[in-house]
Write a protein that holds these residues in place. Structure first.
Motif, PDB file in Angstrom:
ATOM      1  N   ILE A  55       7.459   5.870 -24.069  1.00  0.00           N
ATOM      2  CA  ILE A  55       7.258   4.418 -24.095  1.00  0.00           C
ATOM      3  C   ILE A  55       8.182   3.738 -23.092  1.00  0.00           C
ATOM      4  O   ILE A  55       7.768   2.833 -22.352  1.00  0.00           O
ATOM      5  N   ILE A  56       9.448   4.181 -23.051  1.00  0.00           N
ATOM      6  CA  ILE A  56      10.398   3.609 -22.091  1.00  0.00           C
ATOM      7  C   ILE A  56       9.926   3.871 -20.666  1.00  0.00           C
ATOM      8  O   ILE A  56       9.905   2.965 -19.820  1.00  0.00           O
ATOM      9  N   ASP A  57       9.530   5.115 -20.362  1.00  0.00           N
ATOM     10  CA  ASP A  57       9.044   5.454 -19.023  1.00  0.00           C
ATOM     11  C   ASP A  57       7.841   4.594 -18.643  1.00  0.00           C
ATOM     12  O   ASP A  57       7.741   4.105 -17.510  1.00  0.00           O
ATOM     13  N   ALA A  58       6.937   4.414 -19.592  1.00  0.00           N
ATOM     14  CA  ALA A  58       5.729   3.635 -19.319  1.00  0.00           C
ATOM     15  C   ALA A  58       6.049   2.166 -19.081  1.00  0.00           C
ATOM     16  O   ALA A  58       5.459   1.526 -18.209  1.00  0.00           O
ATOM     17  N   LEU A  59       6.986   1.617 -19.850  1.00  0.00           N
ATOM     18  CA  LEU A  59       7.373   0.224 -19.651  1.00  0.00           C
ATOM     19  C   LEU A  59       8.061   0.025 -18.302  1.00  0.00           C
ATOM     20  O   LEU A  59       7.867  -1.003 -17.636  1.00  0.00           O
ATOM     21  N   VAL A  60       8.872   1.008 -17.886  1.00  0.00           N
ATOM     22  CA  VAL A  60       9.499   0.942 -16.559  1.00  0.00           C
ATOM     23  C   VAL A  60       8.425   0.951 -15.475  1.00  0.00           C
ATOM     24  O   VAL A  60       8.474   0.168 -14.512  1.00  0.00           O
ATOM     25  N   PHE A  61       7.441   1.825 -15.636  1.00  0.00           N
ATOM     26  CA  PHE A  61       6.342   1.914 -14.685  1.00  0.00           C
ATOM     27  C   PHE A  61       5.586   0.593 -14.603  1.00  0.00           C
ATOM     28  O   PHE A  61       5.284   0.086 -13.512  1.00  0.00           O
ATOM     29  N   LYS A  62       5.282   0.003 -15.755  1.00  0.00           N
ATOM     30  CA  LYS A  62       4.570  -1.278 -15.773  1.00  0.00           C
ATOM     31  C   LYS A  62       5.408  -2.388 -15.152  1.00  0.00           C
ATOM     32  O   LYS A  62       4.884  -3.246 -14.438  1.00  0.00           O
ATOM     33  N   ALA A  63       6.708  -2.390 -15.436  1.00  0.00           N
ATOM     34  CA  ALA A  63       7.581  -3.403 -14.845  1.00  0.00           C
ATOM     35  C   ALA A  63       7.573  -3.293 -13.325  1.00  0.00           C
ATOM     36  O   ALA A  63       7.555  -4.312 -12.615  1.00  0.00           O
ATOM     37  N   ARG A  64       7.567  -2.065 -12.811  1.00  0.00           N
ATOM     38  CA  ARG A  64       7.518  -1.860 -11.366  1.00  0.00           C
ATOM     39  C   ARG A  64       6.193  -2.386 -10.795  1.00  0.00           C
ATOM     40  O   ARG A  64       6.167  -3.053  -9.754  1.00  0.00           O
ATOM     41  N   CYS A  65       5.110  -2.105 -11.494  1.00  0.00           N
ATOM     42  CA  CYS A  65       3.795  -2.563 -11.046  1.00  0.00           C
ATOM     43  C   CYS A  65       3.713  -4.079 -11.013  1.00  0.00           C
ATOM     44  O   CYS A  65       3.276  -4.683 -10.026  1.00  0.00           O
ATOM     45  N   TYR A  66       4.129  -4.731 -12.107  1.00  0.00           N
ATOM     46  CA  TYR A  66       4.004  -6.184 -12.188  1.00  0.00           C
ATOM     47  C   TYR A  66       5.013  -6.893 -11.280  1.00  0.00           C
ATOM     48  O   TYR A  66       4.745  -8.002 -10.798  1.00  0.00           O
ATOM     49  N   SER A  67       6.158  -6.265 -11.025  1.00  0.00           N
ATOM     50  CA  SER A  67       7.104  -6.835 -10.060  1.00  0.00           C
ATOM     51  C   SER A  67       6.488  -6.831  -8.663  1.00  0.00           C
ATOM     52  O   SER A  67       6.595  -7.811  -7.911  1.00  0.00           O
ATOM     53  N   ALA A  68       5.843  -5.728  -8.314  1.00  0.00           N
ATOM     54  CA  ALA A  68       5.172  -5.638  -7.015  1.00  0.00           C
ATOM     55  C   ALA A  68       4.063  -6.681  -6.921  1.00  0.00           C
ATOM     56  O   ALA A  68       3.873  -7.327  -5.883  1.00  0.00           O
ATOM     57  N   PHE A  69       3.334  -6.859  -8.013  1.00  0.00           N
ATOM     58  CA  PHE A  69       2.249  -7.849  -8.059  1.00  0.00           C
ATOM     59  C   PHE A  69       2.795  -9.252  -7.828  1.00  0.00           C
ATOM     60  O   PHE A  69       2.266 -10.024  -7.015  1.00  0.00           O
ATOM     61  N   TRP A  94       0.811  -1.217   0.000  1.00  0.00           N
ATOM     62  CA  TRP A  94       0.000   0.000   0.000  1.00  0.00           C
ATOM     63  C   TRP A  94       0.841   1.263   0.000  1.00  0.00           C
ATOM     64  O   TRP A  94       0.396   2.310  -0.433  1.00  0.00           O
ATOM     65  N   GLU A  95       2.107   1.168   0.454  1.00  0.00           N
ATOM     66  CA  GLU A  95       2.958   2.358   0.469  1.00  0.00           C
ATOM     67  C   GLU A  95       3.516   2.690  -0.915  1.00  0.00           C
ATOM     68  O   GLU A  95       4.059   3.754  -1.143  1.00  0.00           O
ATOM     69  N   MET A  96       3.417   1.739  -1.857  1.00  0.00           N
ATOM     70  CA  MET A  96       4.052   1.922  -3.162  1.00  0.00           C
ATOM     71  C   MET A  96       3.362   3.024  -3.958  1.00  0.00           C
ATOM     72  O   MET A  96       2.159   2.972  -4.196  1.00  0.00           O
ATOM     73  N   PRO A  97       4.105   4.058  -4.387  1.00  0.00           N
ATOM     74  CA  PRO A  97       3.496   5.121  -5.197  1.00  0.00           C
ATOM     75  C   PRO A  97       3.211   4.622  -6.603  1.00  0.00           C
ATOM     76  O   PRO A  97       4.090   4.109  -7.283  1.00  0.00           O
ATOM     77  N   LEU A  98       1.961   4.763  -7.043  1.00  0.00           N
ATOM     78  CA  LEU A  98       1.579   4.267  -8.356  1.00  0.00           C
ATOM     79  C   LEU A  98       0.958   5.370  -9.215  1.00  0.00           C
ATOM     80  O   LEU A  98       0.213   5.093 -10.135  1.00  0.00           O
TER      81      LEU A  98
END
Length: 249
Positions: free
Chosen positions: A143-157, A20-24
């Motif tokens: 696109i690179i920024d967005a892929l990094v963001f998605k990678a962070r999200c799915y890693s957390a998942f 829950w602390e993870m900034p998204l």
């Protein structure tokens, strides 16, 4: 998701299982961040799409082609197991894109995506997208920024699925929703988005029946109320304390 979502401050944030602390909070949209000239170039390459609630954007196993930027609405991405059971990866809203990781096309989709409410989208076909990224460098950076963001999200998942019990995952999800969609209410924190028990179950890898039992227990203990899909966290501290012994359930 229920159709009568309540408008809140965080509706552009993705909904997914994470600490829950993870900034998204999202970065600016791939298109919004561009100059007017570059936006025109990108839109000339793309095609506008509109989906009704429940209409699929793409299906798991279908040929992959390009990316889709969400200009309005909400898209759910989810994986379908061989047994037919679904697990939600995320709900994506305005400004995000779906269709990775093969942004330039090729291969097949590893999961499916469906509109959860009426959605307006910009489809950027894979053919020519590589050249377009060279022509509009800010698009490539986006696109690179967005892929990094998605990678962070799915890693957390993935970390949550692998290291937390299902009871802990439910508590973490409720805390994440309260942080992202929480609106101060005279009773506590109103989660300003409507979820069914099935929605929550698909996000944490549980059954709807199990979620119903757990929410009923929390309601009896005065931790929250949950009526017609709208939830109010009455005692945030008591909810946080659930993590200490949730692994025992």
């Amino acid at each position: 998701m229920a159709k009568d979502d309540v408008e809140g401050e965080g509706l552009d944030a993705p909904i997914l299982l994470a600490e829950w602390e993870m900034p998204l909070r999202r970065e600016a949209s791939l298109i919004e961040r561009l100059s007017e000239v570059d936006q025109a170039i990108v839109r000339q390459h793309g095609h506008e799409m509109r989906l009704a609630t429940g209409e699929p954007l793409f299906r798991q196993g279908e040929r992959h082609d390009g990316i889709v930027v969400i200009e309005d609405g909400q898209i759910r991405s989810f994986y379908v197991a061989p047994s037919g059971r679904e697990i939600t990866l995320a709900y994506w809203s305005k400004g995000h894109f779906v269709g990775g990781p093969d942004v330039f096309g090729g291969g097949t989709h590893m999961w499916a995506a469906t509109a959860m409410r009426p959605s307006r989208l910009m489809f950027l076909p894979g053919a020519g997208l590589r050249q377009l990224a060279r022509q509009v460098p800010d698009l490539a950076i986006g696109i690179i920024d967005a892929l990094v963001f998605k990678a962070r999200c799915y890693s957390a998942f993935a970390q949550m699925l692998g290291t937390r019990s299902v009871a802990q995952r439910l508590v973490q999800l409720l805390q994440h929703l309260a942080q992202t969609y929480g609106v101060k209410d005279e009773r506590g924190i109103l989660i300003a988005a409507a979820f069914t028990h099935a929605d929550l179950a698909a996000l944490i890898g549980a059954t709807r029946q199990w979620v119903t039992v757990q929410l009923g227990r929390m309601q009896q203990e005065g931790i929250l109320t949950n009526r017609r899909g709208l939830m109010v966290i009455l005692k945030p501290e008591a909810l946080a304390a659930q993590l200490e012994h949730a692994g025992e359930r």
